[in-house]
Design an enzyme around this catalytic site. Structure first.
Site, mmCIF file in Angstrom:
data_model
loop_
_atom_site.group_PDB
_atom_site.id
_atom_site.type_symbol
_atom_site.label_atom_id
_atom_site.label_comp_id
_atom_site.label_asym_id
_atom_site.label_seq_id
_atom_site.Cartn_x
_atom_site.Cartn_y
_atom_site.Cartn_z
ATOM 1 N N GLU A 176 0.837 -1.208 0.000
ATOM 2 C CA GLU A 176 0.000 0.000 0.000
ATOM 3 C C GLU A 176 0.870 1.255 0.000
ATOM 4 O OE1 GLU A 176 -3.241 -0.337 2.860
ATOM 5 O OE2 GLU A 176 -4.134 -1.910 1.639
ATOM 6 N N GLU A 295 -4.929 -8.634 -0.947
ATOM 7 C CA GLU A 295 -5.754 -8.418 0.261
ATOM 8 C C GLU A 295 -7.183 -8.218 -0.213
ATOM 9 O OE1 GLU A 295 -4.518 -5.457 3.159
ATOM 10 O OE2 GLU A 295 -2.412 -5.948 2.791
HETATM 11 O O1 AHR Z 1 -5.522 -6.072 6.643
HETATM 12 C C1 AHR Z 1 -5.313 -4.941 7.455
HETATM 13 C C2 AHR Z 1 -4.606 -3.814 6.730
HETATM 14 O O2 AHR Z 1 -5.407 -3.394 5.662
HETATM 15 C C3 AHR Z 1 -3.305 -4.140 6.075
HETATM 16 O O3 AHR Z 1 -2.212 -4.056 6.907
HETATM 17 C C4 AHR Z 1 -3.185 -3.082 5.024
HETATM 18 O O4 AHR Z 1 -2.384 -3.483 3.947
HETATM 19 C C5 AHR Z 1 -4.627 -2.786 4.667
HETATM 20 O O5 AHR Z 1 -4.872 -1.431 4.645
#
Ligand code: AHR
Length: 482
Positions: A176, A295
């Protein structure tokens, strides 16, 4: 009667097992008192990890596990997590300001790799590119992967108990980086990516696959601008975007309207894949660069899990989350020509988790059961499907003469009568049908761990290549035809 037709002459190819990937970050209660209890614990464990979770996790064939973050990766110093455990420093990890929990570093590289080996998952390491240098990442790769008796870092790995290389293949370059990972512009990040990937490629002992930080959900501009600036200047395997869906009420006590809000948001994964693909295509017409979603999941307000808010982001997981899981995995299966990996966030005591654990308790969530039902798709050949109604999410695949069809009935309260048949394909004669269904709000707790479990499979004969069945509202069904 709704119809599902398998189109036997059309396939998008093989469903990468890695689509069924996972993510376990150092955040809240994922590790400490979640996956990890320590070797001296009274709780049954293997090398410090809960035996219950090892056994259950292994049973769903986890192909890959991402670590150590997430955001956590961007302040992680890998050297803090090697060597004798009692000598490791206690540190403020990335999430310290959110929950004031100190990272003991009891789980570090060797423990994580051991966990992966025990459950049969390939490790996917996300590197810190905001607070460390390309040389740090290169050294970490050398520590992980150089053969025995070669470099000083390989010798250090041996001294720490693992002479053989860990053979890590997947490396994320940052996390991110449009946000917590440095607030970069796509052009800045592309430049950083090139620096890290170029330097690290010189220690590419086992054909590392580099994964670049993709967009936050609908930020198609990030994909376009990263691709333009990157311009194929150095090795890359894939670009990974993130997509969470939330804003749909309480994790457990949601309304019917909120049910449909979340279904709608999760269904958008399909459009997202199309749009990122389109943005990449102008810069990479041969589609050499893969797409990952490293994710994804539901992000509900925290506090509904067993720790009652102590574990950051921990949320209960109901049949609604199971339906979201089922429909998302169907979307990934149906994009298997483009999606090569997806990692649900996260494994334990957090967002969209498969396990909830604390003290002597450990349970699986309804989401776990979806992964169990869907594991038949891993590595199988996808079959295109046609469906007469939007409320049914479907995917199908075949391996060794067995056809696997998974269906999620996303309706809150309407059962679906279905006729399943095939075009340009001879289906077998017998179907094994397994249903997972319950009230939309149903979930498992420490007190009622088996409140939501799949029914025992029923075996039915096909009638002239056709199967009729009813899938209950908020129900998920796996059909194995042979
Ligand atoms: O999954 C929790 C957080 O969500 C992670 O660390 C991040 O990459 C995302 O914003």
């Amino acid at each position: 009667m709704e119809k599902i037709c398998l189109i036997g002459c059309e396939s998008r190819g093989t469903i990468a097992p890695e689509i069924y990937g996972h993510f376990a970050e150092h955040i809240g209660g994922v590790y400490y008192d979640g996956l990890w209890v320590g070797e001296d614990s009274d709780i049954e464990n293997i090398n410090g990890f809960r035996k219950f979770i090892i056994d259950k996790f292994k049973a769903i064939n986890p192909p890959v596990l991402r670590w150590p973050g997430g955001c956590f990766a961007e302040t992680y110093n890998w050297r803090d997590g090697i060597g004798p455990r009692d000598k490791r420093p206690a540190t403020c990890g990335w999430w310290y300001n959110y929950d004031h929990r100190v990272e003991s570093n009891a789980v570090g590289t060797h423990e994580f790799m051991d966990f992966c080996e025990m459950v049969g998952a390939k490790p996917y390491v996300a590197a810190n590119i905001t607070a460390q240098t390309p040389m740090d990442m290169r050294n970490f790769m050398e520590y992980l992967n150089m053969p025995e008796n070669t470099t000083t870092l390989a010798a250090e790995r041996a001294e720490n108990g693992h002479a053989a290389p860990f053979d890590v293949q997947y490396f994320g370059i940052g996390n991110e980086n449009w946000g917590g990972g440095g607030n970069m512009t796509p052009e800045q990040y592309a430049r950083e990516y090139i620096r890290y990937a170029t330097i690290c490629s010189s220690v590419n002992v086992n054909g590392a696959k580099y994964i670049a930080c993709g967009a936050d959900s609908w930020n198609i501009d990030w994909t376009d601008r990263f691709m333009r600036e990157f311009a194929h200047r150095c090795p890359i395997w894939g670009l990974a975007f993130h997509y969470y869906c939330g804003g749909a009420g309480d994790p457990v006590n949601f309304t019917e309207e909120e049910w449909y809000t979340l279904i709608d948001k999760a269904s958008k994964m399909d459009e997202l894949i199309h749009r990122h693909d389109a943005a990449m295509l102008t810069h990479d017409p041969e589609r050499k660069i893969k797409i990952l979603v490293d994710e994804w999941g539901c992000w509900h307000p925290g506090g509904s899990g067993p720790s009652k808010g102590y574990n950051l982001f921990e949320q209960q997981s109901t049949m609604r989350d199971a339906i979201i899981t089922a429909l998302t995995l169907n979307i990934f299966n149906n994009h298997c020509d483009r999606i090569v990996m997806a990692n649900v966030a996260q494994l334990c005591n957090n967002l969209h988790c498969l396990f909830l654990a604390g003290g002597e308790h450990a349970i699986v969530t309804p989401t776990y059961h979806v992964y169990d039902l869907y594991k038949e798709h891993q590595g199988s050949t996808q079959i295109e499907t046609a469906v007469t109604v939007k409320s049914l999410s479907v995917s199908a695949s075949e391996r060794d003469g067995v056809v696997c069809v998974t269906v999620a009935n996303t309706s809150y309260d309407r059962d679906a009568e279905i006729e399943l048949s095939a075009f340009a394909k001879d289906l077998g004669t017998s179907a094994e049908i397994t249903m997972l269904h319950a009230d939309p709000h149903a979930h498992n707790t420490f007190e009622l761990p088996d409140n939501v479990v799949p029914e025992n499979p029923a075996v039915r004969a096909l009638n002239n290549g056709t199967l009729t069945l009813t899938i209950p509202a908020a129900g998920i069904c796996r059909i194995l035809i042979s």
